[in-house]
Write a protein that holds these residues in place. Structure first.
Motif, PDB file in Angstrom:
ATOM      1  N   THR A 158       0.835  -1.205   0.000  1.00 47.51           N
ATOM      2  CA  THR A 158       0.000   0.000   0.000  1.00 47.51           C
ATOM      3  C   THR A 158       0.870   1.255   0.000  1.00 47.51           C
ATOM      4  O   THR A 158       0.599   2.223  -0.725  1.00 47.51           O
ATOM      5  CB  THR A 158      -0.944   0.007   1.216  1.00 47.51           C
ATOM      6  OG1 THR A 158      -1.769  -1.158   1.168  1.00 47.51           O
ATOM      7  CG2 THR A 158      -1.832   1.240   1.223  1.00 47.51           C
ATOM      8  N   ALA A 159       1.944   1.217   0.790  1.00 45.40           N
ATOM      9  CA  ALA A 159       2.868   2.356   0.819  1.00 45.40           C
ATOM     10  C   ALA A 159       3.505   2.572  -0.546  1.00 45.40           C
ATOM     11  O   ALA A 159       3.674   3.715  -0.993  1.00 45.40           O
ATOM     12  CB  ALA A 159       3.948   2.133   1.872  1.00 45.40           C
TER      13      ALA A 159
ATOM     14  N   ILE B 257      -1.640  -9.296  -0.892  1.00 44.94           N
ATOM     15  CA  ILE B 257      -2.587  -8.294  -0.431  1.00 44.94           C
ATOM     16  C   ILE B 257      -4.011  -8.825  -0.499  1.00 44.94           C
ATOM     17  O   ILE B 257      -4.862  -8.491   0.330  1.00 44.94           O
ATOM     18  CB  ILE B 257      -2.428  -6.959  -1.199  1.00 44.94           C
ATOM     19  CG1 ILE B 257      -3.135  -5.830  -0.426  1.00 44.94           C
ATOM     20  CG2 ILE B 257      -2.942  -7.057  -2.624  1.00 44.94           C
ATOM     21  CD1 ILE B 257      -2.830  -4.444  -0.949  1.00 44.94           C
ATOM     22  N   GLY B 258      -4.277  -9.736  -1.449  1.00 45.52           N
ATOM     23  CA  GLY B 258      -5.585 -10.367  -1.501  1.00 45.52           C
ATOM     24  C   GLY B 258      -5.845 -11.219  -0.274  1.00 45.52           C
ATOM     25  O   GLY B 258      -6.925 -11.151   0.345  1.00 45.52           O
TER      26      GLY B 258
ATOM     27  N   ASP C  96      -8.684 -10.338   2.707  1.00 52.32           N
ATOM     28  CA  ASP C  96      -9.671 -11.363   3.035  1.00 52.32           C
ATOM     29  C   ASP C  96      -9.600 -11.746   4.512  1.00 52.32           C
ATOM     30  O   ASP C  96     -10.634 -11.888   5.180  1.00 52.32           O
ATOM     31  CB  ASP C  96      -9.460 -12.603   2.171  1.00 52.32           C
ATOM     32  CG  ASP C  96      -9.852 -12.391   0.719  1.00 52.32           C
ATOM     33  OD1 ASP C  96     -10.530 -11.383   0.428  1.00 52.32           O
ATOM     34  OD2 ASP C  96      -9.478 -13.224  -0.124  1.00 52.32           O
ATOM     35  N   GLU C  97      -8.389 -11.930   5.034  1.00 49.15           N
ATOM     36  CA  GLU C  97      -8.259 -12.337   6.435  1.00 49.15           C
ATOM     37  C   GLU C  97      -8.701 -11.227   7.383  1.00 49.15           C
ATOM     38  O   GLU C  97      -9.343 -11.487   8.396  1.00 49.15           O
ATOM     39  CB  GLU C  97      -6.819 -12.754   6.724  1.00 49.15           C
ATOM     40  CG  GLU C  97      -6.433 -14.033   6.013  1.00 49.15           C
ATOM     41  CD  GLU C  97      -5.413 -14.858   6.771  1.00 49.15           C
ATOM     42  OE1 GLU C  97      -5.124 -14.547   7.947  1.00 49.15           O
ATOM     43  OE2 GLU C  97      -4.916 -15.831   6.198  1.00 49.15           O
ATOM     44  N   CYS C  98      -8.354  -9.986   7.048  1.00 47.85           N
ATOM     45  CA  CYS C  98      -8.754  -8.864   7.914  1.00 47.85           C
ATOM     46  C   CYS C  98     -10.271  -8.691   7.910  1.00 47.85           C
ATOM     47  O   CYS C  98     -10.878  -8.430   8.957  1.00 47.85           O
ATOM     48  CB  CYS C  98      -8.069  -7.586   7.464  1.00 47.85           C
ATOM     49  SG  CYS C  98      -6.282  -7.576   7.745  1.00 47.85           S
TER      50      CYS C  98
ATOM     51  N   TRP D 284     -11.249  -0.576   4.002  1.00 41.84           N
ATOM     52  CA  TRP D 284     -11.510   0.351   2.894  1.00 41.84           C
ATOM     53  C   TRP D 284     -10.221   0.683   2.137  1.00 41.84           C
ATOM     54  O   TRP D 284     -10.177   0.628   0.913  1.00 41.84           O
ATOM     55  CB  TRP D 284     -12.155   1.631   3.430  1.00 41.84           C
ATOM     56  CG  TRP D 284     -13.527   1.417   3.996  1.00 41.84           C
ATOM     57  CD1 TRP D 284     -14.586   0.825   3.364  1.00 41.84           C
ATOM     58  CD2 TRP D 284     -13.976   1.754   5.306  1.00 41.84           C
ATOM     59  NE1 TRP D 284     -15.677   0.779   4.213  1.00 41.84           N
ATOM     60  CE2 TRP D 284     -15.340   1.357   5.410  1.00 41.84           C
ATOM     61  CE3 TRP D 284     -13.389   2.362   6.414  1.00 41.84           C
ATOM     62  CZ2 TRP D 284     -16.106   1.544   6.548  1.00 41.84           C
ATOM     63  CZ3 TRP D 284     -14.141   2.555   7.562  1.00 41.84           C
ATOM     64  CH2 TRP D 284     -15.483   2.145   7.619  1.00 41.84           C
ATOM     65  N   VAL D 285      -9.188   1.065   2.846  1.00 47.79           N
ATOM     66  CA  VAL D 285      -7.927   1.437   2.195  1.00 47.79           C
ATOM     67  C   VAL D 285      -7.263   0.209   1.572  1.00 47.79           C
ATOM     68  O   VAL D 285      -6.802   0.243   0.429  1.00 47.79           O
ATOM     69  CB  VAL D 285      -6.971   2.115   3.199  1.00 47.79           C
ATOM     70  CG1 VAL D 285      -5.618   2.414   2.542  1.00 47.79           C
ATOM     71  CG2 VAL D 285      -7.596   3.403   3.743  1.00 47.79           C
TER      72      VAL D 285
END
Length: 307
Positions: free
Chosen positions: A190-191, A252-253, A257-259, A267-268
């Motif tokens: 993300t960064a 990141i997928g 999904d886990e979060c 959202w981010v």
């Protein structure tokens, strides 16, 4: 040399390694160079041959590794492949010698727990130990290792971790290391995505890229991308960090999904996942992750910068 290493060498006990690709190969190499005897398996025969030239024993199958090694490392690209290697026909679960699996892959906590339960039913402990630091860290032995599992199993392999980097014991259950690794990778990717947008916006506004990065790194906007990936791989236009876009998409997928399964809205994280997935769809899956900048340049009509 640690006491664990010395003991391994005196006993002549083989270590197993399944998956010697971009990350696995330099980690296996470090173990060999530290004096450990390895039996290795990978579908890529060239990768196996490279380690065989250093003294490793080549196995013809996953089962052969598990039949000969008490401790087996895995470094595999996807959850499905990891599950097949561990629990599938002629997999690690059927091995006659294996007692500890050390999983260095990034596969997510749910698959890790499923595999750990399946192996434990056969008396095999799982040490969940994903790593961070990229291929360069694997080569230098400076990886961050996020280890979780039975304390006795962790202690048995701790000296081996010293060869690969710095170990952080993050929990006593397989899956906890996976969760932390996914959170780390989500923050990193993300960064990089938002830094790419900021970098291209600065170029569009006439800012000097070197000055821009110097100022950002002296201020509150600094992050792993501005401190490392941009100065070393983007500004010189080498784009050789060593981690493909497709792997970013996988990680990141899994993280999002886990979060979300934990009740966090993400959202981010969800938007960042969309950015990386879109880049992969533009023929970018196999490209180095630092090449995301090229796509942002193209989408922003920055002339003369995108290759």
């Amino acid at each position: 040399m640690s006491s664990s290493q010395a003991s391994s060498q005196r006993s002549g006990r083989l270590l197993g390694f399944v998956g010697v690709g971009t990350m696995g190969r330099p980690m296996a190499r470090r173990l060999i160079e530290a004096g450990h005897a390895l039996i290795v398996y990978d579908r890529d025969q060239a990768a196996v041959a490279e380690l065989e030239a250093l003294g490793a024993r080549a196995a013809a199958s996953v089962r052969e590794v598990a039949d000969n090694a008490h401790t087996v490392f895995t470094s595999l690209p996807t959850p499905a492949i990891f599950k097949q290697v561990a629990l599938g026909d002629a997999g690690l679960v059927d091995g006659g010698a294996i007692k500890i699996l050390v999983d260095l892959s990034t596969v997510g906590s749910r698959i890790e727990k499923e595999v750990a339960d399946g192996l434990l039913a056969k008396g095999i402990e799982t040490v969940d130990a994903p790593v961070s630091g990229g291929a360069a860290g694997a080569t230098k032995g400076t990886l961050a290792i996020m280890a979780a599992g039975n304390p006795a199993a962790l202690e048995a392999v701790r000296g081996l971790f010293d060869v690969l980097g710095k170990v952080f014991v993050v929990g006593d259950r397989p899956g906890q290391g996976q969760l932390l690794k996914l959170l780390n990778n989500m923050l990193s990717s993300t960064a990089f995505a938002i830094t790419s947008e900021a970098f291209v916006a600065g170029l569009r506004g006439g800012l000097d890229p070197d000055v821009m990065m110097s100022v950002i790194n002296a201020g509150s906007g600094k992050n792993g991308a501005t401190l490392d990936k941009f100065p070393k791989h983007v500004l010189p236009r080498t784009f050789d960090f060593g981690f493909p876009v497709g792997s970013v998409c996988k990680d990141i997928g899994l993280a999002v999904d886990e979060c979300q399964a934990l009740g966090v809205p993400m959202w981010v994280g969800s938007v960042a996942r969309q950015v990386w997935n879109y880049a992969a769809m533009q023929d970018g899956s196999a490209r180095d992750m630092t090449e995301l900048v090229k796509y942002v340049e193209r989408w922003s009509s920055v002339d003369g910068l995108a290759d």
